[in-house]
Design a protein around this motif. Structure first.
Motif, PDB file in Angstrom:
ATOM      1  N   ASP A 204       5.654   4.048   0.993  1.00  0.00           N
ATOM      2  CA  ASP A 204       5.221   2.811   0.350  1.00  0.00           C
ATOM      3  C   ASP A 204       5.606   1.625   1.218  1.00  0.00           C
ATOM      4  O   ASP A 204       6.738   1.555   1.742  1.00  0.00           O
ATOM      5  N   VAL A 205       4.664   0.681   1.348  1.00  0.00           N
ATOM      6  CA  VAL A 205       4.852  -0.489   2.205  1.00  0.00           C
ATOM      7  C   VAL A 205       4.653  -1.740   1.371  1.00  0.00           C
ATOM      8  O   VAL A 205       3.634  -1.888   0.681  1.00  0.00           O
ATOM      9  N   ALA A 206       5.610  -2.662   1.432  1.00  0.00           N
ATOM     10  CA  ALA A 206       5.522  -3.920   0.692  1.00  0.00           C
ATOM     11  C   ALA A 206       4.637  -4.910   1.437  1.00  0.00           C
ATOM     12  O   ALA A 206       4.281  -4.716   2.611  1.00  0.00           O
ATOM     13  N   ASP A 207       4.315  -6.006   0.755  1.00  0.00           N
ATOM     14  CA  ASP A 207       3.456  -7.021   1.353  1.00  0.00           C
ATOM     15  C   ASP A 207       4.083  -7.655   2.594  1.00  0.00           C
ATOM     16  O   ASP A 207       3.380  -8.187   3.450  1.00  0.00           O
TER      17      ASP A 207
ATOM     18  N   GLY B  69      -1.031  -0.009  -6.461  1.00  0.00           N
ATOM     19  CA  GLY B  69      -1.858  -0.530  -5.378  1.00  0.00           C
ATOM     20  C   GLY B  69      -2.704   0.548  -4.730  1.00  0.00           C
ATOM     21  O   GLY B  69      -2.790   1.686  -5.199  1.00  0.00           O
ATOM     22  N   PRO B  70      -3.365   0.203  -3.608  1.00  0.00           N
ATOM     23  CA  PRO B  70      -4.217   1.167  -2.912  1.00  0.00           C
ATOM     24  C   PRO B  70      -3.414   2.317  -2.309  1.00  0.00           C
ATOM     25  O   PRO B  70      -2.241   2.149  -1.952  1.00  0.00           O
ATOM     26  N   VAL B  71      -4.041   3.474  -2.218  1.00  0.00           N
ATOM     27  CA  VAL B  71      -3.429   4.653  -1.595  1.00  0.00           C
ATOM     28  C   VAL B  71      -4.299   5.078  -0.421  1.00  0.00           C
ATOM     29  O   VAL B  71      -5.502   5.312  -0.576  1.00  0.00           O
ATOM     30  N   VAL B  72      -3.694   5.169   0.749  1.00  0.00           N
ATOM     31  CA  VAL B  72      -4.383   5.631   1.946  1.00  0.00           C
ATOM     32  C   VAL B  72      -4.102   7.121   2.093  1.00  0.00           C
ATOM     33  O   VAL B  72      -2.954   7.524   2.300  1.00  0.00           O
ATOM     34  N   GLU B  73      -5.135   7.928   1.943  1.00  0.00           N
ATOM     35  CA  GLU B  73      -4.973   9.385   2.039  1.00  0.00           C
ATOM     36  C   GLU B  73      -5.190   9.823   3.493  1.00  0.00           C
ATOM     37  O   GLU B  73      -6.257   9.609   4.066  1.00  0.00           O
ATOM     38  N   LEU B  74      -4.172  10.435   4.076  1.00  0.00           N
ATOM     39  CA  LEU B  74      -4.219  10.893   5.462  1.00  0.00           C
ATOM     40  C   LEU B  74      -4.299  12.415   5.498  1.00  0.00           C
ATOM     41  O   LEU B  74      -3.902  13.091   4.544  1.00  0.00           O
ATOM     42  N   THR B  75      -4.779  12.949   6.607  1.00  0.00           N
ATOM     43  CA  THR B  75      -4.970  14.391   6.704  1.00  0.00           C
ATOM     44  C   THR B  75      -3.991  15.083   7.637  1.00  0.00           C
ATOM     45  O   THR B  75      -4.002  16.304   7.742  1.00  0.00           O
ATOM     46  N   GLY B  76      -3.167  14.323   8.339  1.00  0.00           N
ATOM     47  CA  GLY B  76      -2.288  14.936   9.326  1.00  0.00           C
ATOM     48  C   GLY B  76      -0.825  14.629   9.092  1.00  0.00           C
ATOM     49  O   GLY B  76      -0.306  14.772   7.984  1.00  0.00           O
ATOM     50  N   ILE B  77      -0.165  14.187  10.137  1.00  0.00           N
ATOM     51  CA  ILE B  77       1.272  13.935  10.132  1.00  0.00           C
ATOM     52  C   ILE B  77       1.512  12.431  10.191  1.00  0.00           C
ATOM     53  O   ILE B  77       0.936  11.737  11.037  1.00  0.00           O
ATOM     54  N   LEU B  78       2.364  11.914   9.313  1.00  0.00           N
ATOM     55  CA  LEU B  78       2.754  10.505   9.327  1.00  0.00           C
ATOM     56  C   LEU B  78       4.203  10.426   9.779  1.00  0.00           C
ATOM     57  O   LEU B  78       5.067  11.124   9.232  1.00  0.00           O
TER      58      LEU B  78
ATOM     59  N   MET C 107       0.845  -1.193   0.000  1.00  0.00           N
ATOM     60  CA  MET C 107       0.000   0.000   0.000  1.00  0.00           C
ATOM     61  C   MET C 107       0.878   1.241   0.000  1.00  0.00           C
ATOM     62  O   MET C 107       2.072   1.179   0.314  1.00  0.00           O
ATOM     63  N   ARG C 108       0.277   2.342  -0.343  1.00  0.00           N
ATOM     64  CA  ARG C 108       0.937   3.643  -0.265  1.00  0.00           C
ATOM     65  C   ARG C 108       0.130   4.528   0.680  1.00  0.00           C
ATOM     66  O   ARG C 108      -1.090   4.596   0.572  1.00  0.00           O
ATOM     67  N   LEU C 109       0.823   5.189   1.603  1.00  0.00           N
ATOM     68  CA  LEU C 109       0.194   6.172   2.474  1.00  0.00           C
ATOM     69  C   LEU C 109       0.684   7.556   2.061  1.00  0.00           C
ATOM     70  O   LEU C 109       1.893   7.760   1.877  1.00  0.00           O
ATOM     71  N   ARG C 110      -0.268   8.474   1.918  1.00  0.00           N
ATOM     72  CA  ARG C 110       0.084   9.835   1.516  1.00  0.00           C
ATOM     73  C   ARG C 110      -0.427  10.802   2.572  1.00  0.00           C
ATOM     74  O   ARG C 110      -1.551  10.685   3.046  1.00  0.00           O
ATOM     75  N   ALA C 111       0.431  11.739   2.949  1.00  0.00           N
ATOM     76  CA  ALA C 111       0.060  12.698   3.990  1.00  0.00           C
ATOM     77  C   ALA C 111       0.628  14.067   3.659  1.00  0.00           C
ATOM     78  O   ALA C 111       1.667  14.177   2.991  1.00  0.00           O
TER      79      ALA C 111
END
Length: 433
Positions: free
Chosen positions: A24-27, A45-54, A1-5
């Motif tokens: 980006d995080v592998a399986d 893959g999926p992208v997790v959209e965040l609103t704050g600080i990662l 997955m990918r996390l975006r912040a």
């Protein structure tokens, strides 16, 4: 997955602030990329959209988390009276299942505060491991080794040897459990025991966690015989491998140089040391000497919480007031001590930062809070200052360990927190009756 912040804090040595960035995080649960979204590699893959600080999960380098069942007992006593009159007699009443229940609650408390890894020194370590695997957290275990009535240090040491030889140093999904050695202290073990522990740990590449020079009253005999506890540890050949000294409050310049020479790291427990009036560790001097220093809460019966955000503030403030220098430790310094520095103190290079190859232990901090009243479009220095000085654990919303979400919207995903609290309450009622 990918996390975006909008803000990503990789906790690199410069404590960089990345604006509009991705992780980006592998399986397999490890990080493969961290950087600005504009230059990120293609991702299908999926992208997790965040609103704050990662940011990385916090690393608690010294804890006795099963002691949630003992929280509040003898809280106004000095260290040695607290141990001998209250805590040790109460611990004698604990069954293995009690330790497990206490660890479940402690693990949940830490996860909700963004603490993904804790270094645990306690009895019935198998139950501690079971509890951590249930909650989905990560732990570096130091099964206790102690020489006292009813305890056989040789048998305890042999049990740890057999455990590591059977299961390996690390096991569980995402290598969530690491096993090491927990010699309690130089004042509860003879020198030959310290030597034996050091030899066993070095042979297996295992971490040794030991209490060192926490208070002036605890090791008078050892200091008289050897000059200092670090000198005793060197004479006994405990040092030389992966060694983490908890507290390390009363150290001389020679002691600090000894730690630096042997690569001994320190778990600094500012809040517990202050509450028990044990003293203020010489953190600036340790860091100047090149000693790796992480932050620890100590046990929830001596702190009395497992909140590493508080330890960041305690660490900076006590260092400043003890040196009368308001610049000696800044917000970025203590943030790195709670993350990257904690991993270094555990002699680990796979935790504590958002870098390729490290475990995806991640924390999402919400910014809809008075701590960020000025928003996030402020200077990097002000943003980190607001995070450390004003935000704290209440702003943690989501947590991942090895890429698995274990806290969502402030609540654990795997374990019923209220049921865990009820179980602990029943144990506390029984042992205090």
């Amino acid at each position: 997955m990918r996390l975006r912040a909008p803000i990503v804090l990789p906790c690199d040595p410069a404590c960089s602030v990345l604006r509009d960035a991705v992780v980006d995080v592998a399986d397999d649960g490890r990080i493969t990329h961290c950087g600005p979204a504009s230059s990120a590699p293609d991702h299908a893959g999926p992208v997790v959209e965040l609103t704050g600080i990662l940011m990385p999960g916090l690393v608690n380098t010294h804890a006795h988390s099963p002691m949630t069942v003992l929280r509040g007992m003898g809280g106004d006593l000095p260290l040695m009276r607290w141990l001998t009159e209250v805590i040790w007699p109460a611990e004698a009443k604990l069954a293995p299942s009690d330790v497990r229940a206490g660890m479940v609650l402690g693990s949940l408390e830490m996860l909700r505060a963004g603490v993904t890894t804790s270094a645990e020194m306690y009895f019935h370590a198998g139950e501690v491991a079971s509890a951590v695997l249930e909650t989905g957290a990560r732990a570096v275990l130091a099964p206790a080794v102690i020489d006292a009535p009813g305890w056989d240090w040789k048998a305890m040491l042999a049990e740890i040897d057999a455990w590591i030889d059977t299961d390996g140093l690390r096991f569980g999904p995402g290598e969530r459990i690491e096993v090491g050695y927990g010699p309690h202290s130089a004042y509860t073990l003879p020198p030959e025991a310290l030597t034996a522990v050091g030899e066993a740990a070095r042979a297996r590449g295992a971490l040794v966690q030991i209490h060192v020079a926490e208070s002036q009253a605890e090791d008078v005999r050892q200091r008289a015989a050897h000059g200092s506890v670090p000198a005793l540890l060197e004479t006994a050949a405990l040092v030389g491998g992966r060694v983490l000294a908890a507290h390390a409050v009363h150290l001389s310049d020679a002691d600090i140089a000894l730690f630096a020479r042997h690569g001994v790291s320190v778990a600094h427990c500012a809040g517990s040391n202050a509450k028990l009036a044990s003293g203020i560790a010489r953190v600036p001097a340790l860091r100047t000497a090149g000693v790796a220093v992480g932050l620890g809460t100590d046990g929830p019966a001596s702190n009395d919480d497992l909140d590493l955000w508080e330890e960041m503030r305690w660490t900076a403030m006590l260092a400043r007031v003890s040196t009368m220098d308001s610049t000696v430790l800044g917000a970025a310094d203590v943030l790195l001590m709670a993350t990257r520095g904690g991993a270094a103190a555990l002699h680990r290079d796979d935790l504590g930062a958002l870098e390729p190859g490290r475990w995806a232990d991640l924390v999402h901090v919400g910014v809809d809070d008075p701590a960020f009243a000025g928003g996030i479009d402020v200077s990097d220095e002000q943003l980190i200052g607001n995070l450390v000085w004003a935000a704290g654990s209440r702003t943690v919303t989501d947590v991942w360990v090895a890429g698995e979400k274990v806290v969502a919207d402030g609540e654990p995903t795997r374990t019923d927190r209220r049921a865990a609290q009820a179980a602990t309450a029943a144990i506390t009622a029984r042992i205090t009756a």
